[in-house]
Every structure is written in C-alpha cells, then in structure tokens.
Design an enzyme around this catalytic site. Structure first.
Site, PDB file in Angstrom:
ATOM      1  N   HIS A  56       0.851  -1.197   0.000  1.00 36.12           N
ATOM      2  CA  HIS A  56       0.000   0.000   0.000  1.00 36.12           C
ATOM      3  C   HIS A  56       0.878   1.234   0.000  1.00 36.12           C
ATOM      4  CE1 HIS A  56       0.790  -0.492   4.310  1.00 36.12           C
ATOM      5  NE2 HIS A  56       0.268   0.688   4.578  1.00 36.12           N
ATOM      6  N   HIS A  58       1.364   3.956   1.895  1.00 37.87           N
ATOM      7  CA  HIS A  58       1.906   4.714   3.028  1.00 37.87           C
ATOM      8  C   HIS A  58       3.435   4.825   2.960  1.00 37.87           C
ATOM      9  CE1 HIS A  58      -1.842   4.209   5.812  1.00 37.87           C
ATOM     10  NE2 HIS A  58      -1.925   5.276   5.037  1.00 37.87           N
ATOM     11  N   ASP A  60       5.770   4.764   5.031  1.00 40.20           N
ATOM     12  CA  ASP A  60       6.606   3.802   5.768  1.00 40.20           C
ATOM     13  C   ASP A  60       6.632   2.432   5.082  1.00 40.20           C
ATOM     14  OD1 ASP A  60       3.846   3.588   6.757  1.00 40.20           O
ATOM     15  OD2 ASP A  60       4.640   2.175   8.237  1.00 40.20           O
ATOM     16  N   HIS A  61       6.013   2.344   3.878  1.00 38.79           N
ATOM     17  CA  HIS A  61       6.065   1.112   3.080  1.00 38.79           C
ATOM     18  C   HIS A  61       6.621   1.353   1.680  1.00 38.79           C
ATOM     19  CE1 HIS A  61       3.662  -1.208   6.055  1.00 38.79           C
ATOM     20  NE2 HIS A  61       3.410   0.029   6.425  1.00 38.79           N
ATOM     21  N   HIS A 113      -7.485  -0.332   5.426  1.00 39.98           N
ATOM     22  CA  HIS A 113      -6.413   0.494   6.010  1.00 39.98           C
ATOM     23  C   HIS A 113      -6.141   1.648   5.037  1.00 39.98           C
ATOM     24  CE1 HIS A 113      -2.743   1.413   8.235  1.00 39.98           C
ATOM     25  NE2 HIS A 113      -2.049   1.348   7.115  1.00 39.98           N
ATOM     26  N   ASP A 132      -0.227  -3.733   6.196  1.00 41.85           N
ATOM     27  CA  ASP A 132      -0.843  -3.211   7.418  1.00 41.85           C
ATOM     28  C   ASP A 132      -2.311  -3.615   7.523  1.00 41.85           C
ATOM     29  OD1 ASP A 132       1.573  -2.043   7.985  1.00 41.85           O
ATOM     30  OD2 ASP A 132       0.854   0.037   7.844  1.00 41.85           O
ATOM     31  N   HIS A 170       4.595  -4.599  10.547  1.00 37.65           N
ATOM     32  CA  HIS A 170       5.069  -3.990  11.796  1.00 37.65           C
ATOM     33  C   HIS A 170       5.220  -5.010  12.922  1.00 37.65           C
ATOM     34  CE1 HIS A 170       4.452   0.338  10.720  1.00 37.65           C
ATOM     35  NE2 HIS A 170       3.549  -0.165   9.900  1.00 37.65           N
TER      36      HIS A 170
HETATM   37 FE    FE Z   1       2.751   0.918   8.152  1.00 38.40          FE
HETATM   38 ZN    ZN Z   2       0.128   1.719   6.560  1.00 34.56          ZN
END
Ligand code: FE
Ligand code: ZN
Length: 240
Positions: A56, A58, A60-61, A113, A132, A170
């Site tokens: 996805h 985001h 942080d990905h 999400h 996530d 995570h």
């Molecule tokens: Fe994340």
């Molecule tokens: Zn995420």
C-alpha cells in the site's frame, strides 16, 4: 531450494521483508520504508534487489522505493495509490500475479487500512505478505475504508491454507496480544501465545512470521463473528 525470507527492522517498528530465490538469483524487497538499511542487508547476504513490491502507498512502506531503484535498477510493483510516493513500473490489484523466479504470487485485494491495499500470496512458498491489514493478533487501522471491508479481508485471509506463513508490516505483536487478552481472557491458546511473545520480546526477537492457523486461533479481528463485532473491537483497540 526454497525462497529465503528475512526481516529488515527499520524505523520505529517496521519490517521490510527481503525474499530471495536462490534458483533464479532474484531478490524482492517488500515494503521498503527506507533504502540504505535494506540495500545493506541485501548486500550483506550477497543479494541484489531485482524487484520492490508495495502492499500500500503509506510512506513507511514505499519511502525507499526511488533510492532502491536508483541503486539497483529494480522494478517496482504496487497498487495505483503508491504513485503518490513514487512512479511504479507495474500497477497491480487483486487477481493479478507477480513472480519471483519460478514462484508466483497471487494478489488479493484487502482494502480498508488504505483504499488500495494488496496481499501478495505465494501458494507454493506458503507465504503471504499482508502489509498493514493483518498483523499478529491484530488488524490495521481503518484510515480509508470501513469495518465491513476489514471484516471481508479477515474472512478472505482466514480462508488461506492454515500453514501459510504471514509476514506483516510492523512489530505490533505484544501490544496486540495484550489487547486480544482483554477481549478473550479465557482463550487458552491466546494466553499461551502472549506468554511466549513476552519472552520473545524480552530477548529482543522478531515475533514474525505468524501463520493463518495461529491467527485463526488468537486474532480477535479474524475471530470477530460479525462486522459489528469487528467494528466494536477496532474502536476499543484504538482507545486501548
Ligand atoms: Fe505501516
Ligand atoms: Zn500503513
């Protein structure tokens, strides 16, 4: 010879997963939050990243996408929304397939999400990357979707073969387990698991991958009997 899958812990609690096929020499980095530690982890094993897969959009990905491509000329595959962060070589959605060497990943849409969120399921490798959406004893927060979608996601993932190893985005396992115990204090399998996770974390160990079987036995979101029950648990978790 089978796929090797190793975690690269980055940022506060993210895992980037490096997946290597010794047969073809291909290496996939799943959800690279950042580039440097991921490139270093690959190099330390003598691997060169040939592909990035994003679950996805985001940051942080996806935050490492561009620098990894610049360093390796890899291709990047992900859902359309990931182009908010970097240009993709291939835009994918549920029903599509991706390949690493001779292994095929079947993509499953698991929105909620984020509006676009895919799971990469490799049946022959008995592995699934759930980003996530599905965590060990938890599920992702509902940023761009609703509880009905997340309930459908949990049902879809619960239907994968029970031995499937689940690689999440995570290290949330211990906090998720504490919440899960508050929901199901009499679940013996859950109590055992949380004990084990406490010990693993005390030793600084990675608690993933989990398995579909373990999640079916201990995950309060996968075990929710209705959309309403999942929604109530999600709201309680947000306040936990
Ligand atoms: Fe994340
Ligand atoms: Zn995420």
């Amino acid at each position: 010879m089978t796929l090797e899958i190793v975690p690269v812990p980055v940022l506060r609690d993210n895992y980037v997963w490096l997946m290597h096929d010794p047969e073809s020499g291909e290496t996939v980095a799943v959800d690279p939050s950042v580039a440097e530690p991921v490139l270093e982890a690959a190099a330390a094993r003598g691997w060169t990243i040939s592909q990035v897969w994003n679950t996805h959009w985001h940051p942080d990905h996806t935050g490492g996408n561009d620098a990894i491509r610049a360093a390796t000329s890899c291709t990047i595959t992900g859902p359309a929304e990931a182009e908010k962060v970097s240009k993709l070589d291939r835009i994918v959605a549920g029903g599509d397939r991706a390949r690493i060497g001779g292994y095929e990943a079947e993509l499953i849409d698991i929105p909620a999400h984020t509006a676009g969120h895919v799971c990469f399921h490799l049946p022959e490798a008995q592995a699934a990357f759930t980003g996530d959406t599905l965590f060990a004893m938890g599920c992702g927060r509902l940023f761009e979707g609703d509880a009905a979608q997340m309930f459908a996601n949990m049902q879809r993932l619960a239907a994968l073969p029970p031995e499937t190893r689940v690689y999440c985005g995570h290290e949330y396992t211990l906090a998720n387990g504490e919440f899960a115990l508050s929901v199901e204090p009499d679940n013996a399998a859950l109590a055992r698991r949380v004990e084990e996770v406490r010990a693993q974390r005390a030793r600084g160990e990675v608690t993933l991958p989990t398995t579909i079987a373990l999640e079916r036995a201990t995950n309060p979101f996968m075990r929710a009997g209705s959309v309403e029950e999942l929604a109530a648990r999600r709201a309680a978790k947000d306040a936990f």
